[in-house]
Design a protein around this motif. Structure first.
Motif, PDB file in Angstrom:
ATOM      1  N   ILE A 238       0.872  -1.175   0.000  1.00 36.72           N
ATOM      2  CA  ILE A 238       0.000   0.000   0.000  1.00 36.72           C
ATOM      3  C   ILE A 238       0.909   1.226   0.000  1.00 36.72           C
ATOM      4  O   ILE A 238       1.500   1.564   1.033  1.00 36.72           O
ATOM      5  CB  ILE A 238      -0.924   0.027   1.231  1.00 36.72           C
ATOM      6  CG1 ILE A 238      -1.788  -1.233   1.279  1.00 36.72           C
ATOM      7  CG2 ILE A 238      -1.818   1.272   1.202  1.00 36.72           C
ATOM      8  CD1 ILE A 238      -2.636  -1.326   2.528  1.00 36.72           C
ATOM      9  N   PRO A 239       1.110   1.886  -1.130  1.00 33.77           N
ATOM     10  CA  PRO A 239       1.998   3.051  -1.154  1.00 33.77           C
ATOM     11  C   PRO A 239       1.398   4.210  -0.358  1.00 33.77           C
ATOM     12  O   PRO A 239       0.389   4.805  -0.754  1.00 33.77           O
ATOM     13  CB  PRO A 239       2.097   3.382  -2.649  1.00 33.77           C
ATOM     14  CG  PRO A 239       0.883   2.797  -3.261  1.00 33.77           C
ATOM     15  CD  PRO A 239       0.525   1.596  -2.460  1.00 33.77           C
ATOM     16  N   ALA A 240       2.014   4.523   0.769  1.00 32.34           N
ATOM     17  CA  ALA A 240       1.497   5.576   1.643  1.00 32.34           C
ATOM     18  C   ALA A 240       2.579   5.963   2.639  1.00 32.34           C
ATOM     19  O   ALA A 240       3.619   5.298   2.762  1.00 32.34           O
ATOM     20  CB  ALA A 240       0.235   5.117   2.365  1.00 32.34           C
ATOM     21  N   ASN A 241       2.311   7.025   3.358  1.00 33.66           N
ATOM     22  CA  ASN A 241       3.221   7.513   4.390  1.00 33.66           C
ATOM     23  C   ASN A 241       3.097   6.636   5.628  1.00 33.66           C
ATOM     24  O   ASN A 241       2.013   6.527   6.217  1.00 33.66           O
ATOM     25  CB  ASN A 241       2.868   8.967   4.720  1.00 33.66           C
ATOM     26  CG  ASN A 241       3.797   9.567   5.756  1.00 33.66           C
ATOM     27  OD1 ASN A 241       4.833   9.002   6.086  1.00 33.66           O
ATOM     28  ND2 ASN A 241       3.424  10.723   6.277  1.00 33.66           N
ATOM     29  N   ASP A 242       4.195   6.010   6.033  1.00 33.57           N
ATOM     30  CA  ASP A 242       4.162   5.127   7.200  1.00 33.57           C
ATOM     31  C   ASP A 242       4.618   5.824   8.474  1.00 33.57           C
ATOM     32  O   ASP A 242       4.769   5.163   9.512  1.00 33.57           O
ATOM     33  CB  ASP A 242       5.034   3.893   6.957  1.00 33.57           C
ATOM     34  CG  ASP A 242       6.502   4.249   6.758  1.00 33.57           C
ATOM     35  OD1 ASP A 242       6.805   5.440   6.569  1.00 33.57           O
ATOM     36  OD2 ASP A 242       7.355   3.325   6.764  1.00 33.57           O
ATOM     37  N   ASP A 243       4.848   7.137   8.430  1.00 37.91           N
ATOM     38  CA  ASP A 243       5.253   7.891   9.621  1.00 37.91           C
ATOM     39  C   ASP A 243       4.094   8.648  10.255  1.00 37.91           C
ATOM     40  O   ASP A 243       4.212   9.094  11.396  1.00 37.91           O
ATOM     41  CB  ASP A 243       6.360   8.889   9.264  1.00 37.91           C
ATOM     42  CG  ASP A 243       7.641   8.193   8.838  1.00 37.91           C
ATOM     43  OD1 ASP A 243       7.940   7.130   9.424  1.00 37.91           O
ATOM     44  OD2 ASP A 243       8.325   8.686   7.930  1.00 37.91           O
ATOM     45  N   SER A 244       3.009   8.823   9.549  1.00 38.71           N
ATOM     46  CA  SER A 244       1.849   9.537  10.072  1.00 38.71           C
ATOM     47  C   SER A 244       1.002   8.593  10.913  1.00 38.71           C
ATOM     48  O   SER A 244       0.474   7.593  10.404  1.00 38.71           O
ATOM     49  CB  SER A 244       1.019  10.116   8.917  1.00 38.71           C
ATOM     50  OG  SER A 244      -0.172  10.679   9.389  1.00 38.71           O
ATOM     51  N   VAL A 245       0.862   8.900  12.189  1.00 46.20           N
ATOM     52  CA  VAL A 245       0.066   8.055  13.073  1.00 46.20           C
ATOM     53  C   VAL A 245      -1.401   8.077  12.655  1.00 46.20           C
ATOM     54  O   VAL A 245      -2.087   7.047  12.660  1.00 46.20           O
ATOM     55  CB  VAL A 245       0.233   8.512  14.532  1.00 46.20           C
ATOM     56  CG1 VAL A 245      -0.643   7.680  15.461  1.00 46.20           C
ATOM     57  CG2 VAL A 245       1.691   8.417  14.963  1.00 46.20           C
ATOM     58  N   ARG A 246      -1.876   9.235  12.264  1.00 47.88           N
ATOM     59  CA  ARG A 246      -3.272   9.339  11.827  1.00 47.88           C
ATOM     60  C   ARG A 246      -3.507   8.558  10.542  1.00 47.88           C
ATOM     61  O   ARG A 246      -4.536   7.893  10.388  1.00 47.88           O
ATOM     62  CB  ARG A 246      -3.621  10.816  11.635  1.00 47.88           C
ATOM     63  CG  ARG A 246      -5.062  11.067  11.269  1.00 47.88           C
ATOM     64  CD  ARG A 246      -5.374  12.541  11.300  1.00 47.88           C
ATOM     65  NE  ARG A 246      -4.470  13.299  10.446  1.00 47.88           N
ATOM     66  CZ  ARG A 246      -4.537  14.615  10.268  1.00 47.88           C
ATOM     67  NH1 ARG A 246      -5.458  15.306  10.894  1.00 47.88           N
ATOM     68  NH2 ARG A 246      -3.678  15.219   9.469  1.00 47.88           N
ATOM     69  N   GLY A 247      -2.541   8.598   9.610  1.00 51.68           N
ATOM     70  CA  GLY A 247      -2.698   7.853   8.374  1.00 51.68           C
ATOM     71  C   GLY A 247      -2.627   6.358   8.584  1.00 51.68           C
ATOM     72  O   GLY A 247      -3.414   5.588   8.001  1.00 51.68           O
ATOM     73  N   VAL A 248      -1.706   5.908   9.416  1.00 52.18           N
ATOM     74  CA  VAL A 248      -1.593   4.477   9.713  1.00 52.18           C
ATOM     75  C   VAL A 248      -2.838   3.984  10.440  1.00 52.18           C
ATOM     76  O   VAL A 248      -3.329   2.875  10.193  1.00 52.18           O
ATOM     77  CB  VAL A 248      -0.314   4.213  10.527  1.00 52.18           C
ATOM     78  CG1 VAL A 248      -0.261   2.770  10.997  1.00 52.18           C
ATOM     79  CG2 VAL A 248       0.926   4.532   9.709  1.00 52.18           C
TER      80      VAL A 248
END
Length: 288
Positions: A238-248
């Motif tokens: 899943i290409p996405a930002n893995d540092d954003s707690v809200r996104g994860v």
């Protein structure tokens, strides 16, 4: 003389309003006292049926529509910060198809690909739960522990939130056997240990050993792959930002919701089969 006359006129004008104000002040307490005497003490207490006020955070959360696999949109993904990648100095060339461009030295992820791959991951989790498989959520970064546990509990899955112990899959009889319950029929027999049918990895960069063990055991992996990680190492990236707690948290919640839908569908199918079996037994007994 003219100045004295003006001063006297000013003083007279000032005295007149003060007199009227004092008259008003004397009249106000009488009216207030009359009103307070007429009000009953019971009317000042709110009834028990009055709803309690919710905190602002809870009221806002209840007003906003929860994110599910069926109402995903690029706007929701962007609001969670999933489009922000890493610096171009850490860029992994294998992520080129997922990158929209660069902005001030930071790679920007194309959320159109993120939406497609996230929906595919939801379909995989739903089908695994529908077929009775077990799902393991792994998230060990600071801030990921609570959301990992919540996602696993929501879909009756399992979780690893503290540390991945090497050998959890390849040597599970030794690592997990001591924590498993003994067999009630034969306590001397080694306890049974099971492998997960699907792993949801929230921070794959720190779990190379877990990915290697899953590959040896032919276990598919759903992982959040940032611009500094090779997406070819996992089955369902899943290409996405893995540092954003809200996104994860958004991704974990959506996948967990899809798995829960699969469990609900499985329960409906099992109940339907049970009803059909009872109906056939009843028809068979009525014939004889």
């Amino acid at each position: 003389m003219a100045i004295d006359r003006i001063l006297t006129l000013v003083c007279v004008d000032c005295i007149r309003p003060l007199s009227t104000v004092n008259a008003l002040r004397q009249s106000v307490p009488t009216t207030e006292s009359n009103t307070t005497e007429q009000v009953a003490p019971e009317s000042l207490v709110p009834p028990t049926t009055t709803p309690l006020k919710k905190p602002i955070r809870q009221s806002v959360a209840s007003a906003v529509e929860p994110v599910t696999p069926y109402n995903l949109s690029i706007a929701r993904l962007m609001a969670a910060g999933l489009h922000l990648g890493h610096s171009t100095s850490l860029w992994e060339p294998a992520t080129l198809p997922f990158i929209f461009g660069t902005r001030e030295g930071i790679s920007i992820i194309n959320l159109e690909h993120t939406l497609v791959y996230l929906r595919r991951a939801c379909n995989v989790a739903r089908e695994v739960a529908l077929r009775g498989g077990s799902i393991l959520f792994v998230g060990t970064r600071p801030g990921f522990q609570d959301l990992t546990i919540e996602a696993a509990r929501y879909c009756d899955g399992f979780h690893v939130s503290s540390k991945w112990i090497p050998g959890t899959l390849t040597n599970r009889h030794q690592v997990l056997g001591r924590h498993a319950a003994p067999d009630p029929e034969d306590p001397g027999r080694p306890p049974k240990t099971y492998k997960p049918d699907l792993i949801v990895l929230l921070n794959p960069l720190e779990h190379k050993i877990a990915i290697s063990e899953a590959q040896l055991n032919n276990i598919p992996i759903i992982a959040i792959t940032d611009t500094d990680y090779d997406p070819r190492l996992v089955a369902y990236p899943i290409p996405a930002n893995d540092d954003s707690v809200r996104g994860v948290e958004l991704i974990a919640k959506v996948i967990s919701t899809a798995a829960r839908d699969g469990l609900h569908r499985r329960k409906q199918l099992l109940d339907q089969r049970e009803k059909e079996k009872k109906l056939l037994r009843k028809q068979h007994s009525s014939k004889y």
